[in-house]
Scaffold this motif. Structure first.
Motif, PDB file in Angstrom:
ATOM      1  N   CYS A 150       0.824  -1.089   0.029  1.00  0.00           N
ATOM      2  CA  CYS A 150       0.113  -0.305  -0.108  1.00  0.00           C
ATOM      3  C   CYS A 150       0.892   1.294   0.199  1.00  0.00           C
ATOM      4  CB  CYS A 150      -0.957  -0.009   0.971  1.00  0.00           C
ATOM      5  SG  CYS A 150      -2.506  -1.564   1.470  1.00  0.00           S
ATOM      6  N   ALA A 151       1.964   1.218   0.733  1.00  0.00           N
ATOM      7  CA  ALA A 151       2.916   2.508   0.115  1.00  0.00           C
ATOM      8  C   ALA A 151       3.515   2.471  -1.012  1.00  0.00           C
ATOM      9  CB  ALA A 151       4.298   2.216   1.445  1.00  0.00           C
ATOM     10  N   VAL A 152       3.274   1.366  -1.382  1.00  0.00           N
ATOM     11  CA  VAL A 152       4.070   1.846  -2.772  1.00  0.00           C
ATOM     12  C   VAL A 152       3.280   2.033  -3.738  1.00  0.00           C
ATOM     13  CG1 VAL A 152       5.154   0.657  -5.061  1.00  0.00           C
ATOM     14  CG2 VAL A 152       6.088   0.372  -3.098  1.00  0.00           C
ATOM     15  N   SER A 153       2.014   1.816  -3.448  1.00  0.00           N
ATOM     16  CA  SER A 153       0.549   2.193  -4.260  1.00  0.00           C
ATOM     17  C   SER A 153       0.525   3.418  -3.962  1.00  0.00           C
ATOM     18  CB  SER A 153      -0.213   1.229  -4.667  1.00  0.00           C
ATOM     19  OG  SER A 153      -0.386   1.057  -2.907  1.00  0.00           O
ATOM     20  N   VAL A 154       0.068   3.723  -3.305  1.00  0.00           N
ATOM     21  CA  VAL A 154       0.553   5.349  -2.949  1.00  0.00           C
ATOM     22  C   VAL A 154       0.913   6.297  -3.323  1.00  0.00           C
ATOM     23  CG1 VAL A 154      -1.657   5.165  -0.993  1.00  0.00           C
ATOM     24  CG2 VAL A 154       0.805   5.536  -0.916  1.00  0.00           C
ATOM     25  N   ALA A 155       2.499   6.386  -3.774  1.00  0.00           N
ATOM     26  CA  ALA A 155       3.470   6.504  -3.508  1.00  0.00           C
ATOM     27  C   ALA A 155       3.714   6.917  -5.483  1.00  0.00           C
ATOM     28  CB  ALA A 155       4.831   5.987  -2.690  1.00  0.00           C
ATOM     29  N   LEU A 156       3.355   5.448  -5.532  1.00  0.00           N
ATOM     30  CA  LEU A 156       2.931   5.111  -7.640  1.00  0.00           C
ATOM     31  C   LEU A 156       1.735   6.461  -8.252  1.00  0.00           C
ATOM     32  CD1 LEU A 156       4.687   2.181  -7.893  1.00  0.00           C
ATOM     33  CD2 LEU A 156       5.639   4.159  -8.131  1.00  0.00           C
ATOM     34  N   THR A 157       0.393   5.879  -7.460  1.00  0.00           N
ATOM     35  CA  THR A 157      -0.719   6.797  -8.189  1.00  0.00           C
ATOM     36  C   THR A 157      -0.159   8.632  -8.030  1.00  0.00           C
ATOM     37  OG1 THR A 157      -1.921   4.746  -7.234  1.00  0.00           O
ATOM     38  CG2 THR A 157      -2.589   7.020  -7.296  1.00  0.00           C
ATOM     39  N   GLU A 158       0.635   8.598  -7.159  1.00  0.00           N
ATOM     40  CA  GLU A 158       0.774  10.802  -7.060  1.00  0.00           C
ATOM     41  C   GLU A 158       2.152  10.589  -8.116  1.00  0.00           C
ATOM     42  OE1 GLU A 158       2.440  13.814  -4.479  1.00  0.00           O
ATOM     43  OE2 GLU A 158       1.773  12.487  -3.448  1.00  0.00           O
ATOM     44  N   VAL A 159       2.904  10.117  -8.448  1.00  0.00           N
ATOM     45  CA  VAL A 159       4.039   9.810  -9.430  1.00  0.00           C
ATOM     46  C   VAL A 159       4.130   9.792 -10.099  1.00  0.00           C
ATOM     47  CG1 VAL A 159       6.374   9.530  -9.691  1.00  0.00           C
ATOM     48  CG2 VAL A 159       5.548   9.822  -7.442  1.00  0.00           C
ATOM     49  N   TRP A 160       3.330   8.938 -10.753  1.00  0.00           N
ATOM     50  CA  TRP A 160       2.339   8.846 -11.806  1.00  0.00           C
ATOM     51  C   TRP A 160       1.230   8.721 -11.888  1.00  0.00           C
ATOM     52  CZ3 TRP A 160       3.918   2.703 -11.985  1.00  0.00           C
ATOM     53  CH2 TRP A 160       5.416   2.567 -12.325  1.00  0.00           C
ATOM     54  N   ASP A 161       0.801  10.211 -11.015  1.00  0.00           N
ATOM     55  CA  ASP A 161      -0.527  10.606 -11.796  1.00  0.00           C
ATOM     56  C   ASP A 161      -2.162   9.659 -12.227  1.00  0.00           C
ATOM     57  OD1 ASP A 161      -2.211  13.030 -11.297  1.00  0.00           O
ATOM     58  OD2 ASP A 161      -1.416  13.345 -14.184  1.00  0.00           O
ATOM     59  N   LEU A 162      -1.604   8.881 -11.196  1.00  0.00           N
ATOM     60  CA  LEU A 162      -2.592   7.541 -11.645  1.00  0.00           C
ATOM     61  C   LEU A 162      -3.749   7.947 -11.375  1.00  0.00           C
ATOM     62  CD1 LEU A 162      -0.892   4.593 -11.117  1.00  0.00           C
ATOM     63  CD2 LEU A 162      -1.122   5.899 -13.520  1.00  0.00           C
ATOM     64  N   GLY A 163      -4.255   8.760 -10.487  1.00  0.00           N
ATOM     65  CA  GLY A 163      -5.934   9.141  -9.497  1.00  0.00           C
ATOM     66  C   GLY A 163      -6.723   7.754  -9.505  1.00  0.00           C
ATOM     67  N   PHE A 164      -6.001   6.565  -8.694  1.00  0.00           N
ATOM     68  CA  PHE A 164      -7.465   5.781  -8.739  1.00  0.00           C
ATOM     69  C   PHE A 164      -7.375   5.715  -7.783  1.00  0.00           C
ATOM     70  CE2 PHE A 164      -4.403   1.657 -11.143  1.00  0.00           C
ATOM     71  CZ  PHE A 164      -4.870   2.829 -12.612  1.00  0.00           C
ATOM     72  N   ASP A 165      -8.110   5.488  -6.842  1.00  0.00           N
ATOM     73  CA  ASP A 165      -8.645   5.526  -5.772  1.00  0.00           C
ATOM     74  C   ASP A 165      -8.168   4.531  -4.556  1.00  0.00           C
ATOM     75  OD1 ASP A 165     -10.281   3.593  -5.709  1.00  0.00           O
ATOM     76  OD2 ASP A 165     -12.696   4.346  -6.508  1.00  0.00           O
ATOM     77  N   ARG A 166      -8.992   4.632  -3.525  1.00  0.00           N
ATOM     78  CA  ARG A 166      -8.456   3.603  -2.214  1.00  0.00           C
ATOM     79  C   ARG A 166      -8.888   1.528  -2.754  1.00  0.00           C
ATOM     80  NH1 ARG A 166      -5.612   6.424   1.953  1.00  0.00           N
ATOM     81  NH2 ARG A 166      -4.401   8.239   0.683  1.00  0.00           N
ATOM     82  N   GLU A 167      -9.915   2.271  -2.576  1.00  0.00           N
ATOM     83  CA  GLU A 167     -10.753   0.959  -3.032  1.00  0.00           C
ATOM     84  C   GLU A 167      -9.572  -0.100  -4.043  1.00  0.00           C
ATOM     85  OE1 GLU A 167     -12.345   3.482  -2.823  1.00  0.00           O
ATOM     86  OE2 GLU A 167     -13.939   3.088  -1.012  1.00  0.00           O
ATOM     87  N   ARG A 168     -10.429   1.014  -5.538  1.00  0.00           N
ATOM     88  CA  ARG A 168      -9.190   0.355  -6.524  1.00  0.00           C
ATOM     89  C   ARG A 168      -7.276  -0.337  -6.353  1.00  0.00           C
ATOM     90  NH1 ARG A 168      -7.957   2.378 -12.181  1.00  0.00           N
ATOM     91  NH2 ARG A 168     -10.662   2.938 -12.125  1.00  0.00           N
ATOM     92  N   LEU A 169      -6.966   0.696  -5.358  1.00  0.00           N
ATOM     93  CA  LEU A 169      -5.688   0.359  -4.492  1.00  0.00           C
ATOM     94  C   LEU A 169      -5.390  -0.852  -3.284  1.00  0.00           C
ATOM     95  CD1 LEU A 169      -4.077   4.104  -4.151  1.00  0.00           C
ATOM     96  CD2 LEU A 169      -3.351   2.126  -5.980  1.00  0.00           C
ATOM     97  N   ALA A 170      -6.525  -1.565  -3.314  1.00  0.00           N
ATOM     98  CA  ALA A 170      -6.590  -2.280  -2.359  1.00  0.00           C
ATOM     99  C   ALA A 170      -6.672  -3.670  -3.652  1.00  0.00           C
ATOM    100  CB  ALA A 170      -7.934  -2.275  -1.225  1.00  0.00           C
TER     101      ALA A 170
END
Length: 386
Positions: A137-157
């Motif tokens: 989850c730490a990596v997914s929230v970091a890459l969501t921001e750095v790569w500007d993915l716009g993924f919500d928390r449910e998708r990241l889960a």
């Protein structure tokens, strides 16, 4: 948390000779109740804890990924185009599995830049507090921001779950990632693992003068090995023989029929799941109507079910639960996937020293390794630190 963030920044700078773009955190979790129900589309009730994994990360100008951790001298290098489950192994399968899974959920990896990342953590490894999901989850929230993915928390889960299932090879459900991403202070996440509907339920531990004691047995476990997978296979077999797609389609009223249809071992596995789902529902209702002091018997009944029906406890966990209860804990149970890891005890703060001493003494009397004891509080989910 600021100390952990500073440590991660320093580790990044030492390894990569530059500053990170930011530091992101994701907490471990304690599952208050609802064990092995998640991959059966059932109910779980975890909360994020005040111990986290952090990742210091900065994008690169090429398509190379480099990852280091505070726990090894290794540096893992791989090209973005080479990140597939078959290419991953060891500790790096957790963060790199997230990279691959983000692509499976719609991230345009062909347009992405590589990155350098350094991982640090104060979540005990192998203790049943989901250090693996905290990394994901730490990596997914970091890459969501750095790569500007716009993924919500449910998708990241779902990204984290896919990474753990396919890249790591552990057949876990979605509970751990959901808790790490959706957690709130002094609250737990009531999660329906079929619909993925999540509701944040206040725990009220602080107002009631209660603390949650973690009893890390130091008996390590590994979800990618046989016991966990065997239990999952038993549940799938039980559902198939009962004529349903998932054990979620059954409830405690179906146990009489299950006893006639299933072999004795499969029946006990199924009985744990059906009664555990009911205990989750009862715990949420009891918290709302009576408060946290009233949930102790449900926690202890959950442990008995895991010990006798699901058979995922070990002697150290049983001694921890028995000693805590005898010393006055409101309730206690093992937590996590089992076969080692940690137990939890809900304890009145004024009685914490007595309970902790009783557990330590019980371990010494049995010749067990001294347990690691600490308290946790329910914390907010994953976020950027700086």
């Amino acid at each position: 948390m600021s100390e952990l963030s500073s440590r991660a920044r320093a580790g990044f700078t030492e390894r990569f000779s530059r500053e990170p773009s930011g530091v992101w955190r994701a907490p471990g979790r304690v599952n208050l109740i609802g064990e092995h129900t998640d991959y059966n589309d059932g109910f779980v009730f975890p909360f994020a804890i005040d111990r986290s994994t952090v990742v210091a990360l900065a994008p690169r100008d090429d398509r190379t990924i480099q990852i280091t951790t505070a726990y090894t001298d290794d540096i893992v290098r791989i090209g973005l185009d080479d990140v597939t489950p078959a290419a991953l192994s060891g500790w790096s399968a957790y963060p790199l599995g997230v990279v691959w899974a983000l692509g499976e959920f719609g991230a345009d990896l062909a347009a992405a830049r590589g990155f350098d990342a350094h991982i640090d953590s104060d979540v005990p490894i192998g203790a049943g507090l989901s250090s693996s999901a905290a990394i994901e989850c730490a990596v997914s929230v970091a890459l969501t921001e750095v790569w500007d993915l716009g993924f919500d928390r449910e998708r990241l889960a779902r990204v984290g779950q896919l990474a753990e299932n396919k890249a790591v090879g552990a057949p876990t459900g979605i509970m751990d990632q959901s808790a790490s991403l959706l957690g709130r202070a002094d609250a737990a996440v009531f999660l329906d693992c079929r619909s993925l509907d999540a509701e944040v339920i206040p725990l009220g531990f602080d107002a009631a003068g209660l603390v949650l004691l973690i009893i890390n047995t130091r008996v390590s476990h590994a979800h990618a090995t046989g016991g966990y997978a065997d239990r999952r296979a038993s549940c799938e077999r039980g559902a198939r023989e009962m004529g349903v797609s998932s054990l979620r389609d059954l409830d405690v009223d179906d146990l009489d029929r299950a006893a006639q249809v299933l072999d004795e071992e499969t029946f006990r596995r199924v009985r744990h799941i059906l009664t555990e789902n009911q205990r989750v529902l009862d715990t949420v209702r009891t918290l709302r109507l009576e408060g946290p002091e009233a949930i102790g018997d449900l926690l202890t009944a959950s442990h008995v079910s895991m010990r006798d029906d699901f058979e995922i406890s070990v002697p150290e966990l049983d001694v921890a639960v028995e000693a805590a209860g005898a010393a006055g804990a409101v309730g206690a149970r093992m937590t996590g996937g089992g076969f080692g890891g940690a137990a939890i005890a809900l304890v009145r703060a004024s009685e914490l020293p007595v309970v902790a001493d009783a557990v330590t003494a019980a371990f010494a009397a049995r010749g067990f390794r001294e347990p690691e004891l600490f308290t946790v509080t329910a914390a907010d989910g994953a976020s950027r630190l700086d």
